[in-house]
Design a protein around this motif. Structure first.
Motif, PDB file in Angstrom:
ATOM      1  N   MET A  11       0.844  -1.164   0.000  1.00  0.00           N
ATOM      2  CA  MET A  11       0.000   0.000   0.000  1.00  0.00           C
ATOM      3  C   MET A  11       0.900   1.241   0.000  1.00  0.00           C
ATOM      4  O   MET A  11       1.849   1.327   0.757  1.00  0.00           O
ATOM      5  N   ARG A  12       0.594   2.196  -0.861  1.00  0.00           N
ATOM      6  CA  ARG A  12       1.376   3.414  -0.972  1.00  0.00           C
ATOM      7  C   ARG A  12       1.089   4.324   0.210  1.00  0.00           C
ATOM      8  O   ARG A  12      -0.055   4.521   0.591  1.00  0.00           O
ATOM      9  N   LYS A  13       2.134   4.881   0.775  1.00  0.00           N
ATOM     10  CA  LYS A  13       1.983   5.775   1.926  1.00  0.00           C
ATOM     11  C   LYS A  13       2.369   7.180   1.490  1.00  0.00           C
ATOM     12  O   LYS A  13       3.546   7.520   1.441  1.00  0.00           O
ATOM     13  N   ASP A  14       1.366   7.994   1.178  1.00  0.00           N
ATOM     14  CA  ASP A  14       1.643   9.328   0.668  1.00  0.00           C
ATOM     15  C   ASP A  14       0.962  10.435   1.457  1.00  0.00           C
ATOM     16  O   ASP A  14       0.944  11.578   1.046  1.00  0.00           O
ATOM     17  N   ILE A  15       0.410  10.111   2.616  1.00  0.00           N
ATOM     18  CA  ILE A  15      -0.278  11.088   3.456  1.00  0.00           C
ATOM     19  C   ILE A  15       0.425  11.158   4.810  1.00  0.00           C
ATOM     20  O   ILE A  15       0.761  10.131   5.397  1.00  0.00           O
ATOM     21  N   THR A  16       0.623  12.373   5.310  1.00  0.00           N
ATOM     22  CA  THR A  16       1.216  12.574   6.627  1.00  0.00           C
ATOM     23  C   THR A  16       0.131  13.030   7.590  1.00  0.00           C
ATOM     24  O   THR A  16      -0.657  13.911   7.257  1.00  0.00           O
ATOM     25  N   ILE A  17       0.099  12.404   8.770  1.00  0.00           N
ATOM     26  CA  ILE A  17      -0.861  12.773   9.806  1.00  0.00           C
ATOM     27  C   ILE A  17      -0.073  13.123  11.064  1.00  0.00           C
ATOM     28  O   ILE A  17       0.784  12.355  11.506  1.00  0.00           O
ATOM     29  N   CYS A  18      -0.369  14.267  11.642  1.00  0.00           N
ATOM     30  CA  CYS A  18       0.271  14.679  12.899  1.00  0.00           C
ATOM     31  C   CYS A  18      -0.796  14.764  13.973  1.00  0.00           C
ATOM     32  O   CYS A  18      -1.926  15.177  13.700  1.00  0.00           O
ATOM     33  N   PHE A  19      -0.447  14.387  15.217  1.00  0.00           N
ATOM     34  CA  PHE A  19      -1.408  14.471  16.307  1.00  0.00           C
ATOM     35  C   PHE A  19      -0.678  14.632  17.623  1.00  0.00           C
ATOM     36  O   PHE A  19       0.518  14.347  17.725  1.00  0.00           O
ATOM     37  N   ARG A  20      -1.398  15.085  18.612  1.00  0.00           N
ATOM     38  CA  ARG A  20      -0.859  15.269  19.955  1.00  0.00           C
ATOM     39  C   ARG A  20      -1.264  14.067  20.805  1.00  0.00           C
ATOM     40  O   ARG A  20      -2.331  13.498  20.618  1.00  0.00           O
ATOM     41  N   THR A  21      -0.402  13.717  21.750  1.00  0.00           N
ATOM     42  CA  THR A  21      -0.701  12.601  22.642  1.00  0.00           C
ATOM     43  C   THR A  21      -0.033  12.839  23.993  1.00  0.00           C
ATOM     44  O   THR A  21       0.764  13.770  24.156  1.00  0.00           O
ATOM     45  N   SER A  22      -0.313  11.975  24.940  1.00  0.00           N
ATOM     46  CA  SER A  22       0.281  12.111  26.275  1.00  0.00           C
ATOM     47  C   SER A  22       1.684  11.505  26.284  1.00  0.00           C
ATOM     48  O   SER A  22       2.050  10.705  25.426  1.00  0.00           O
ATOM     49  N   LYS A  23       2.433  11.880  27.296  1.00  0.00           N
ATOM     50  CA  LYS A  23       3.798  11.365  27.455  1.00  0.00           C
ATOM     51  C   LYS A  23       3.778   9.852  27.675  1.00  0.00           C
ATOM     52  O   LYS A  23       4.627   9.140  27.182  1.00  0.00           O
ATOM     53  N   GLU A  24       2.759   9.356  28.395  1.00  0.00           N
ATOM     54  CA  GLU A  24       2.657   7.928  28.683  1.00  0.00           C
ATOM     55  C   GLU A  24       2.457   7.115  27.395  1.00  0.00           C
ATOM     56  O   GLU A  24       3.052   6.059  27.215  1.00  0.00           O
ATOM     57  N   VAL A  25       1.595   7.637  26.514  1.00  0.00           N
ATOM     58  CA  VAL A  25       1.344   6.933  25.241  1.00  0.00           C
ATOM     59  C   VAL A  25       2.619   6.923  24.403  1.00  0.00           C
ATOM     60  O   VAL A  25       2.996   5.903  23.825  1.00  0.00           O
ATOM     61  N   ARG A  26       3.308   8.048  24.347  1.00  0.00           N
ATOM     62  CA  ARG A  26       4.554   8.108  23.569  1.00  0.00           C
ATOM     63  C   ARG A  26       5.588   7.133  24.139  1.00  0.00           C
ATOM     64  O   ARG A  26       6.245   6.416  23.388  1.00  0.00           O
ATOM     65  N   THR A  27       5.725   7.075  25.445  1.00  0.00           N
ATOM     66  CA  THR A  27       6.680   6.159  26.079  1.00  0.00           C
ATOM     67  C   THR A  27       6.326   4.707  25.753  1.00  0.00           C
ATOM     68  O   THR A  27       7.208   3.908  25.434  1.00  0.00           O
ATOM     69  N   ALA A  28       5.036   4.385  25.819  1.00  0.00           N
ATOM     70  CA  ALA A  28       4.600   3.022  25.485  1.00  0.00           C
ATOM     71  C   ALA A  28       4.904   2.699  24.024  1.00  0.00           C
ATOM     72  O   ALA A  28       5.370   1.596  23.705  1.00  0.00           O
ATOM     73  N   LEU A  29       4.661   3.654  23.133  1.00  0.00           N
ATOM     74  CA  LEU A  29       4.964   3.440  21.710  1.00  0.00           C
ATOM     75  C   LEU A  29       6.465   3.248  21.484  1.00  0.00           C
ATOM     76  O   LEU A  29       6.882   2.410  20.682  1.00  0.00           O
TER      77      LEU A  29
END
Length: 164
Positions: free
Chosen positions: A1-19
């Protein structure tokens, strides 16, 4: 699948650490992990019914490289000239003339062939054994999709450097 779209979003520090933990554990990019999570969510909620997951292990690179295909078991058969149309670390797609007089038998899925070609900016030819999988016959040409079966380490390393 072609990936040609960029999506930006805000999240919590806990979610980022888990990711970040998941990316380290799976040795994948943050973008890849987030896309998988979103895709799973959409499939579970039946919102992603029209998109299929990419089945290929390796991404293809469109090329136009002259290739010679030969039957390694029968030296008496002539070589088949063609063009590599796309290439990956797992295989290639070759265009062959439909009316080539010295055509080799490529219609058997158990048959192995040898593809010999030289990558751009390389001096040494690459020789890789392939197993044919798909055949498409058009008006002026035949196309064959094949996966790599065997190659020497140097050839595969050269191919990998070219594709990365």
């Amino acid at each position: 699948m072609r990936k040609d779209i960029t999506i930006c979003f805000r999240t919590s520090k806990e979610v980022r650490t888990a990711l970040e933990k998941v990316t380290q554990k799976t040795k994948r990019s943050m973008s890849s992990v987030i896309e998988d999570i979103i895709s799973c969510y959409l499939q579970e909620n039946k919102a992603l019914h029209c998109i299929e997951k990419e089945k290929r292990r390796f991404m293809r690179k469109e090329v136009s490289i002259p290739v010679v295909v030969r039957d390694p078991e029968t030296a008496a058969r002539p070589l088949q000239a063609g063009t590599i149309m796309d290439l990956s670390l797992g295989g290639l797609r070759i265009s062959l003339p439909k009316d080539f007089a010295g055509e080799i038998a490529i219609n058997s899925h158990d048959h192995e062939l040898e593809a010999i070609f030289t990558l751009p900016n390389e001096k040494r030819p690459i020789s890789i054994k392939c197993k044919p999988h798909r055949f498409i016959s058009e008006d002026a040409e035949k196309q064959m999709g094949a996966s790599f079966v065997d190659s020497d380490f140097s050839s595969y390393k050269t191919l990998q450097s070219y594709l990365m």
